[in-house]
Design an enzyme around this catalytic site. Structure first.
Site, PDB file in Angstrom:
ATOM      1  N   GLY A 178      -5.240  -3.206   6.850  1.00 28.02           N
ATOM      2  CA  GLY A 178      -4.410  -2.770   7.955  1.00 28.02           C
ATOM      3  C   GLY A 178      -4.174  -1.378   8.241  1.00 28.02           C
ATOM      4  O   GLY A 178      -4.662  -0.359   7.365  1.00 28.02           O
ATOM      5  N   SER A 198       1.065  -1.255   0.031  1.00 29.46           N
ATOM      6  CA  SER A 198      -0.236  -0.178  -0.014  1.00 29.46           C
ATOM      7  C   SER A 198       0.852   1.043   0.145  1.00 29.46           C
ATOM      8  O   SER A 198       1.693   1.666   0.856  1.00 29.46           O
ATOM      9  CB  SER A 198      -0.748  -0.030   1.062  1.00 29.46           C
ATOM     10  OG  SER A 198      -1.707   1.049   1.169  1.00 29.46           O
ATOM     11  N   GLU A 235     -11.223   1.329  -3.845  1.00 27.23           N
ATOM     12  CA  GLU A 235     -11.391   1.017  -2.538  1.00 27.23           C
ATOM     13  C   GLU A 235     -12.125   2.373  -2.075  1.00 27.23           C
ATOM     14  O   GLU A 235     -11.582   3.344  -2.103  1.00 27.23           O
ATOM     15  CB  GLU A 235     -10.211   0.618  -1.804  1.00 27.23           C
ATOM     16  CG  GLU A 235     -10.476   0.124  -0.236  1.00 27.23           C
ATOM     17  CD  GLU A 235      -9.143  -0.165   0.429  1.00 27.23           C
ATOM     18  OE1 GLU A 235      -9.267  -0.272   1.773  1.00 27.23           O
ATOM     19  OE2 GLU A 235      -8.172  -0.327  -0.257  1.00 27.23           O
ATOM     20  N   ASP A 239      -7.255   3.405  -3.834  1.00 26.24           N
ATOM     21  CA  ASP A 239      -7.798   3.689  -2.321  1.00 26.24           C
ATOM     22  C   ASP A 239      -8.235   5.150  -2.254  1.00 26.24           C
ATOM     23  O   ASP A 239      -7.189   5.847  -2.123  1.00 26.24           O
ATOM     24  CB  ASP A 239      -6.782   2.880  -1.150  1.00 26.24           C
ATOM     25  CG  ASP A 239      -7.741   3.108   0.184  1.00 26.24           C
ATOM     26  OD1 ASP A 239      -8.945   3.515  -0.008  1.00 26.24           O
ATOM     27  OD2 ASP A 239      -7.151   2.668   1.139  1.00 26.24           O
ATOM     28  N   LYS A 277      -1.149  -1.218  -4.356  1.00 24.95           N
ATOM     29  CA  LYS A 277      -2.221  -0.167  -4.034  1.00 24.95           C
ATOM     30  C   LYS A 277      -2.026   1.046  -4.058  1.00 24.95           C
ATOM     31  O   LYS A 277      -0.736   1.362  -3.037  1.00 24.95           O
ATOM     32  CB  LYS A 277      -3.161  -0.532  -2.724  1.00 24.95           C
ATOM     33  CG  LYS A 277      -4.197   0.273  -2.673  1.00 24.95           C
ATOM     34  CD  LYS A 277      -5.000  -0.202  -1.389  1.00 24.95           C
ATOM     35  CE  LYS A 277      -4.413   0.136   0.039  1.00 24.95           C
ATOM     36  NZ  LYS A 277      -5.308  -0.366   1.211  1.00 24.95           N
ATOM     37  N   LYS A 292     -10.827  -5.040   8.111  1.00 22.15           N
ATOM     38  CA  LYS A 292      -9.664  -4.651   8.975  1.00 22.15           C
ATOM     39  C   LYS A 292     -10.215  -4.900  10.362  1.00 22.15           C
ATOM     40  O   LYS A 292     -11.446  -4.694  10.812  1.00 22.15           O
ATOM     41  CB  LYS A 292      -9.642  -3.131   9.039  1.00 22.15           C
ATOM     42  CG  LYS A 292      -8.714  -2.648   7.822  1.00 22.15           C
ATOM     43  CD  LYS A 292      -8.743  -1.226   7.712  1.00 22.15           C
ATOM     44  CE  LYS A 292      -7.994  -0.603   6.448  1.00 22.15           C
ATOM     45  NZ  LYS A 292      -8.194   0.724   6.209  1.00 22.15           N
ATOM     46  N   LYS A 351      -2.982   5.208  -3.184  1.00 16.62           N
ATOM     47  CA  LYS A 351      -3.743   6.093  -2.671  1.00 16.62           C
ATOM     48  C   LYS A 351      -4.118   7.179  -3.728  1.00 16.62           C
ATOM     49  O   LYS A 351      -3.264   7.587  -4.422  1.00 16.62           O
ATOM     50  CB  LYS A 351      -3.324   6.887  -1.247  1.00 16.62           C
ATOM     51  CG  LYS A 351      -2.854   5.975  -0.062  1.00 16.62           C
ATOM     52  CD  LYS A 351      -4.267   5.177   0.320  1.00 16.62           C
ATOM     53  CE  LYS A 351      -4.135   4.400   1.560  1.00 16.62           C
ATOM     54  NZ  LYS A 351      -5.074   3.750   2.220  1.00 16.62           N
ATOM     55  N   ASP A 406     -14.479  -0.367   2.512  1.00 14.15           N
ATOM     56  CA  ASP A 406     -13.498  -0.132   3.901  1.00 14.15           C
ATOM     57  C   ASP A 406     -14.244   0.313   5.052  1.00 14.15           C
ATOM     58  O   ASP A 406     -14.974  -0.246   5.949  1.00 14.15           O
ATOM     59  CB  ASP A 406     -12.059   0.369   3.448  1.00 14.15           C
ATOM     60  CG  ASP A 406     -11.158   0.414   4.592  1.00 14.15           C
ATOM     61  OD1 ASP A 406     -11.557   0.104   5.631  1.00 14.15           O
ATOM     62  OD2 ASP A 406      -9.925   0.935   4.380  1.00 14.15           O
TER      63      ASP A 406
END
Length: 369
Positions: A290, A135, A213, A188, A161, A262, A163, A238
């Site tokens: 996470g 991530s 996400e 995400d 992944k 999570k 952001k 999420d």
């Protein structure tokens, strides 16, 4: 099991480098570690809600208060034969999922320890390799992201992944896909968009993403359902999924095609397993998300990730990914193929080192019967 005492530690761990999501930048991680004692045996749990509420409404300070002043006094001195009984008491109190998870995961690890079985077996998991993806936070330049991806692939991560947020999305994806046309790639948004950004979100379909996400707000299950009908890219939820009831509603509405579980966000392992099972019944694949846990929490996540419907690469990381000095004496290490083996990750081997715990603890309190 009778819970003889609960010790709670608010810990602040410096990151090796900053980590940025759509709502803010982190240089340190505030996490809550819980130690439960029963009949002379101890075990640990963890939940990191961070120092300020940029992911959810909880913080490490509020979680510390809720555990020490509400949850621990409600369970210390009581006998529990299964996690459902502990959850029945915790569920008398509304919300505060991270605080519940820190306490509840410690109960699970101690229960498995007392039974002499690995945690994954107690959870109903399998002795399988846990596949991980990396991530990557928002960076100052696209060149930095490209370099981060290259290094991640060299280390064996099997999915990337990145952001995104308005202004840091389409142009970035265009350059990433030009450089890495064949990698498993997902994005995400951490709720950075609204349904008014529909035309913008449709553009994501061009980049052959594994998923997008949490594009919309965490309360926008209806709008997520509308969005999923308009785009080909699978939506993964999420922040919207805080309880098993949230998961049921999201699946009924068709708000997503994938769920990120999570453990901290959903209140612990009991709820995480229930959400996993609900998704399995509906054919909705899951993966483990996470919150930049220390090795204490990551070891627990590895065991949870062995459940059969955790079928996509998870955000579970070695100690070196985020920390120069993890809280445990033994660092958590990932294989060169981007996997962890639960059989070699015994939770009892990833408990806080006493010296480091003293060094990084902001506040601590023990509640005894």
């Amino acid at each position: 099991m009778k819970i003889d005492s609960v010790s709670v530690f608010h810990v602040r761990l410096p990151l090796a480098s900053y980590f940025e999501i759509s709502s803010g930048r982190l240089h340190k991680i505030d996490t809550v570690l819980v130690r439960i004692e029963s009949a002379g045996e101890v075990a640990w749990g963890e939940a990191p809600p961070w120092a300020i509420p940029i992911y959810g409404p909880e913080t490490a300070q509020t979680a510390f208060f809720m555990i020490t002043e509400v949850f621990a006094p409600a369970v210390v001195g009581k006998v529990f034969s299964k996690a459902a009984e502990l959850n029945e008491i915790l569920n008398q109190f509304k919300g505060n999922q991270f605080a519940k998870a820190a306490l509840e995961t410690a109960y699970w690890t101690l229960s498995a320890k007392l039974e002499g079985i690995p945690l994954f077996e107690k959870l109903g998991g399998q002795a399988k390799k846990v596949v991980c993806g990396n991530s990557l936070g928002i960076r100052a330049t696209v060149e930095e992201i490209l370099s981060d991806i290259e290094q991640s692939l060299e280390k064996g991560y099997q999915r990337i992944k990145i952001k995104v947020r308005p202004g840091w999305d389409i142009d970035v994806l265009e350059k990433v896909r030009n450089h890495f046309p064949d990698i498993g790639l997902q994005v995400d948004a951490n709720s950075a968009y609204t349904i008014k950004d529909l035309d913008r979100l449709k553009e994501f379909d061009r980049y052959n993403l594994v998923q997008i996400e949490q594009p919309l707000g965490d309360h926008d299950l209806v709008y997520h359902s509308q969005l999923q009908k308009e785009i080909r890219t699978p939506i993964c939820l999420d922040e919207s999924i805080k309880t098993p009831d949230d998961a049921r509603l999201a699946l009924e509405l068709g708000s997503c095609k994938i769920v990120n579980i999570k453990i901290s966000r959903v209140g612990g392992l009991y709820n995480a397993v229930e959400i996993h099972n609900l998704c399995a019944e509906q054919g909705i694949p899951c993966w483990v998300g996470g919150m930049l846990e220390s090795a204490v929490g990551e070891a627990i996540a590895i065991h949870f990730a062995t459940l059969p419907n955790i079928s996509l690469p998870s955000d579970i990381f070695p100690s070196s990914r985020f920390y120069r000095d993890d809280i445990t004496a033994r660092p958590l290490e990932m294989s060169s193929s981007g996997t962890f083996s639960p059989e070699s990750v015994f939770c009892g081997d990833f408990e806080p080192d006493g010296h480091k715990l003293g060094k990084y603890t902001i506040q601590a309190k023990t509640i005894s019967g």
